[in-house]
Scaffold this motif. Structure first.
Motif, short mmCIF file in Angstrom:
data_model
loop_
_atom_site.label_atom_id
_atom_site.label_comp_id
_atom_site.label_asym_id
_atom_site.label_seq_id
_atom_site.Cartn_x
_atom_site.Cartn_y
_atom_site.Cartn_z
N ARG A 73 2.99 -10.27 14.22
CA ARG A 73 2.32 -10.98 13.13
C ARG A 73 2.22 -12.46 13.48
NH1 ARG A 73 6.00 -7.50 10.63
NH2 ARG A 73 5.11 -6.00 9.14
N GLY A 74 1.27 -13.13 12.85
CA GLY A 74 1.10 -14.55 13.11
C GLY A 74 1.01 -15.37 11.83
N ILE A 75 1.51 -16.60 11.88
CA ILE A 75 1.35 -17.56 10.78
C ILE A 75 0.71 -18.81 11.36
CG2 ILE A 75 2.48 -18.96 9.03
CD1 ILE A 75 4.71 -16.91 8.91
N SER A 76 -0.47 -19.12 10.86
CA SER A 76 -1.23 -20.28 11.31
C SER A 76 -1.15 -21.36 10.24
CB SER A 76 -2.69 -19.88 11.58
OG SER A 76 -3.45 -20.99 11.95
N ASP A 77 -0.39 -22.41 10.52
CA ASP A 77 -0.07 -23.46 9.55
C ASP A 77 -0.88 -24.72 9.84
OD1 ASP A 77 1.13 -25.25 7.77
OD2 ASP A 77 2.90 -25.53 9.04
N SER A 78 -1.79 -25.05 8.94
CA SER A 78 -2.57 -26.30 9.02
C SER A 78 -3.43 -26.38 10.27
CB SER A 78 -1.63 -27.51 8.93
OG SER A 78 -0.94 -27.53 7.70
N GLY A 79 -4.08 -25.28 10.60
CA GLY A 79 -5.03 -25.25 11.70
C GLY A 79 -6.40 -24.75 11.28
N SER A 101 12.32 -4.66 23.91
CA SER A 101 12.06 -3.23 23.74
C SER A 101 12.66 -2.69 22.46
CB SER A 101 12.62 -2.46 24.94
OG SER A 101 14.03 -2.63 25.04
N GLN A 102 13.70 -3.36 21.92
CA GLN A 102 14.34 -2.92 20.69
C GLN A 102 13.80 -3.62 19.45
OE1 GLN A 102 16.53 -0.37 20.82
NE2 GLN A 102 16.11 -0.36 23.04
N ALA A 103 12.92 -4.60 19.66
CA ALA A 103 12.41 -5.39 18.53
C ALA A 103 11.48 -4.55 17.66
CB ALA A 103 11.66 -6.61 19.05
N GLU A 104 11.58 -4.79 16.36
CA GLU A 104 10.70 -4.11 15.41
C GLU A 104 9.57 -5.02 14.94
OE1 GLU A 104 13.04 -2.68 12.21
OE2 GLU A 104 14.19 -1.26 13.43
N SER A 105 9.81 -6.32 15.02
CA SER A 105 8.82 -7.26 14.53
C SER A 105 8.86 -8.54 15.36
CB SER A 105 9.08 -7.60 13.06
OG SER A 105 8.15 -8.52 12.55
N VAL A 106 7.69 -9.09 15.65
CA VAL A 106 7.55 -10.37 16.35
C VAL A 106 6.69 -11.27 15.49
CG1 VAL A 106 6.65 -11.56 18.39
CG2 VAL A 106 7.78 -9.33 18.63
N LEU A 107 7.16 -12.49 15.22
CA LEU A 107 6.43 -13.44 14.39
C LEU A 107 6.04 -14.65 15.23
CD1 LEU A 107 5.41 -14.00 11.52
CD2 LEU A 107 7.58 -15.15 11.04
N GLN A 109 7.95 -13.71 2.98
CA GLN A 109 8.79 -12.52 2.79
C GLN A 109 7.99 -11.39 2.14
OE1 GLN A 109 12.03 -14.20 0.52
NE2 GLN A 109 13.24 -14.65 2.33
N CYS A 110 7.21 -11.74 1.11
CA CYS A 110 6.39 -10.73 0.43
C CYS A 110 5.37 -10.12 1.39
CB CYS A 110 5.67 -11.37 -0.75
SG CYS A 110 6.73 -11.69 -2.18
N TRP A 111 4.76 -10.98 2.20
CA TRP A 111 3.73 -10.53 3.13
C TRP A 111 4.30 -9.57 4.17
CZ3 TRP A 111 2.98 -13.13 8.24
CH2 TRP A 111 1.88 -12.60 8.93
N ILE A 112 5.45 -9.93 4.75
CA ILE A 112 6.05 -9.09 5.77
C ILE A 112 6.54 -7.77 5.19
CG2 ILE A 112 8.02 -8.89 7.36
CD1 ILE A 112 7.73 -11.86 7.94
N MET A 113 7.14 -7.83 4.00
CA MET A 113 7.67 -6.62 3.37
C MET A 113 6.60 -5.84 2.61
SD MET A 113 10.74 -6.79 4.38
CE MET A 113 11.43 -5.43 3.44
#
Length: 241
Positions: free
Chosen positions: A40-46, A2-8, A181-185
């Motif tokens: 947010r999501g990061i899809s690596d080699s899929g 409930s206190q989270a600002e970002s989920v990756l 980092q650039c993408w998130i910020m």
């Protein structure tokens, strides 16, 4: 939560496909739980491309697609149901912010197409040059229009699991760590794509990949092996022969 600002949400290979298939559902569940966190999501080699001869019928059950994906999406692929697993088909329906990380010469993609990869003698053995050209062209063209992408002209499969790749492999002087980092910020360009001056069927044009390959092979031949058989495509933990 409930206190989270970002989920990756991240995943590599099969997990990368899972990220694309399920990120919106997870985002909705978190929102319904009362959280205001940005998912947010990061899809690596899929990001596999569909070529003649590849069929992934078993994967439909593996990812439990019929239970988790909307029927209106699946109905588009009633004749070739496995097509719903390819990134280019999944991506347009995703609402959550997503970054795609992909090698142009994906090792697993090559194996799916029956192309043998011989790391002991050279980065890649070309058993079918025409097919390799087709695969690479499909990958690069499909990545070019994505909003957030890290595309590497190199042989590989998976970056997030290796600190060495995550920090030292670079596209246009930007590492994946910096790109994320650039993408998130939201402070710099989101598209980082290798652009080669000419098509190279044997070894792609990413210089940092070549240097990592040469270093790892020197360590291997000298006996100063660090536990990872690093050969330009992925970092496998493998017993030294």
């Amino acid at each position: 939560m409930s206190q989270a600002e970002s989920v990756l949400l991240t995943g590599t290979s099969a997990g990368a496909v899972g990220v694309m298939l399920h990120i919106d559902k997870i985002s909705n569940q978190i929102e319904k739980a009362g959280s205001k966190a940005i998912v947010r999501g990061i899809s690596d080699s899929g990001w596999f491309v569909e070529t003649e001869g590849i069929r992934q019928k078993g994967s439909i059950q593996y990812w439990q697609v019929n239970r988790t994906i909307s029927s209106d999406y699946l109905d588009q692929f009633s004749e070739n149901e496995w097509s719903c697993l390819y990134g280019a088909n999944i991506y347009p329906r995703i609402k959550a912010p997503l970054m795609i990380v992909q090698f142009y010469y994906d090792n697993f993609q090559m194996q799916l197409n029956g192309i043998q990869v011989d790391f002991a003698s050279r980065p890649i053995h070309v058993s079918d040059e025409r097919l390799i050209r087709q695969i690479v062209n499909q990958v690069t063209s499909s990545l070019s229009s994505l909003e957030a992408v890290f595309g590497v002209s190199c042989i590989g499969h998976g970056i997030l699991h290796s600190t060495e790749l995550y920090t030292e492999l670079k596209v246009q002087e930007v590492s994946l760590r910096q790109a994320i980092q650039c993408w998130i910020m939201d402070e710099c360009p989101r598209r980082n794509l290798d652009i080669c001056e000419s098509w190279a069927p044997i070894l792609a044009c990413n210089d940092t990949c070549v240097k990592l390959l040469q270093r790892s092979m020197q360590e291997w031949s000298s006996g100063n092996w660090n536990g990872h058989y690093t050969t330009g495509r992925t970092w496998w933990t493998t017993p030294r022969p």
